[in-house]
Enzyme design. Structure first.
Site, PDB file in Angstrom:
ATOM      1  CB  CYS A  82      19.094  -4.786   4.636  1.00  0.00           C
ATOM      2  SG  CYS A  82      19.040  -4.987   6.419  1.00  0.00           S
TER       3      CYS A  82
ATOM      4  CB  CYS B  40      14.968  -3.085   7.312  1.00  0.00           C
ATOM      5  SG  CYS B  40      16.013  -2.485   6.000  1.00  0.00           S
ATOM      6  CD  GLU B  41      13.006   2.883  10.760  1.00  0.00           C
ATOM      7  OE1 GLU B  41      13.714   3.733  11.295  1.00  0.00           O
ATOM      8  OE2 GLU B  41      11.826   2.647  11.109  1.00  0.00           O
ATOM      9  CG  HIS B  42      17.920   1.524   8.534  1.00  0.00           C
ATOM     10  ND1 HIS B  42      18.302   0.673   9.550  1.00  0.00           N
ATOM     11  CD2 HIS B  42      17.486   2.657   9.135  1.00  0.00           C
ATOM     12  CE1 HIS B  42      18.119   1.277  10.717  1.00  0.00           C
ATOM     13  NE2 HIS B  42      17.623   2.477  10.491  1.00  0.00           N
ATOM     14  CG  HIS B  43      19.241  -1.027   3.493  1.00  0.00           C
ATOM     15  ND1 HIS B  43      19.593  -1.301   4.801  1.00  0.00           N
ATOM     16  CD2 HIS B  43      20.298  -0.374   2.953  1.00  0.00           C
ATOM     17  CE1 HIS B  43      20.807  -0.849   5.039  1.00  0.00           C
ATOM     18  NE2 HIS B  43      21.259  -0.282   3.941  1.00  0.00           N
TER      19      HIS B  43
ATOM     20  CG  HIS C  70      17.296  -8.028   9.672  1.00  0.00           C
ATOM     21  ND1 HIS C  70      16.745  -6.801   9.966  1.00  0.00           N
ATOM     22  CD2 HIS C  70      17.036  -8.825  10.741  1.00  0.00           C
ATOM     23  CE1 HIS C  70      16.181  -6.846  11.172  1.00  0.00           C
ATOM     24  NE2 HIS C  70      16.352  -8.074  11.655  1.00  0.00           N
TER      25      HIS C  70
ATOM     26  CD  GLN D 173      14.669  -8.734  15.021  1.00  0.00           C
ATOM     27  OE1 GLN D 173      15.131  -8.910  13.888  1.00  0.00           O
ATOM     28  NE2 GLN D 173      14.877  -9.597  15.993  1.00  0.00           N
TER      29      GLN D 173
END
Length: 200
Positions: free
Chosen positions: A157, A86-89, A155, A127
């Site tokens: 995260c 995931c690009e956030h975490h 996920h 996603q």
């Protein structure tokens, strides 16, 4: 349509030093015996996990076959396992993709559909975006009567931090052409992948 990605100007040595910085930030000593080779291993792993940036997924779909004896029914490849981040975490996303299309005059080798999924998965992802990218790539390169993509993933995260909810998966879908316009076609695809009316 080919995808262009800017070449990185970060060297492997700089990336390894960034890993050492993170180790120090976490409270570790990068000079400790067990961690001496960790920066090199992490950079090598990242090359694999994020190799999708070096790939044009559409290239996989440009070699097609026209000798299909008039076949124009659904082609479905289900349970394509993938790993993404995931690009956030920068935490893992582990799941399966199901891909279907309605050919007009051309079909593609089924392994190429799995390679398209992998090419997009091996990037930092959301996603919903990944689901749409896979569908759009197939639509733009094969020009079928319709494309359907469903992604079911867990996920990390969410399972290993934050709310710590295990056993939860997220399902996203993108329907184009006949799959969006015709409820019967869409239902047939969902039956094929085994999630119509409930989880398997």
């Amino acid at each position: 349509m080919s995808e262009q990605h800017q070449p990185t100007d970060v060297t492997s040595e700089q990336a390894e030093e960034a890993v050492r910085t993170l180790l120090r930030w976490a409270g570790e000593d990068p000079r400790r015996e067990g961690l001496l080779d960790t920066p090199r291993r992490v950079v090598k792993a990242y090359r694999d996990w994020f190799s999708g940036y070096q790939i044009d997924p559409g290239e996989y779909l440009r070699r097609t076959f026209e000798e299909v004896a008039g076949y124009d029914e659904m082609v479905v490849l289900r349970d394509i396992e993938f790993e993404s981040h995931c690009e956030h975490h920068m935490a893992p996303i582990i799941g399966r993709a199901h891909v279907g299309y309605l050919p007009t005059s051309r079909v593609v080798g089924i392994s190429k559909l799995a390679r398209v999924v992998d090419a997009y998965a091996r990037r930092f992802q959301v996603q919903e975006k990944m689901t749409a990218e896979i569908a759009r790539c197939i639509q733009e390169n094969l020009h079928p009567a319709g494309v359907a993509v469903v992604v079911d993933a867990s996920h990390e995260c969410m399972t290993t931090r934050g709310v710590h909810k295990r056993g939860v998966s997220m399902i996203t879908s993108q329907m184009l052409g006949a799959f969006r316009d015709d409820a019967r076609t869409r239902a047939e695809f969902l039956d094929f992948i085994g999630i119509h009316g409930g989880r398997r």
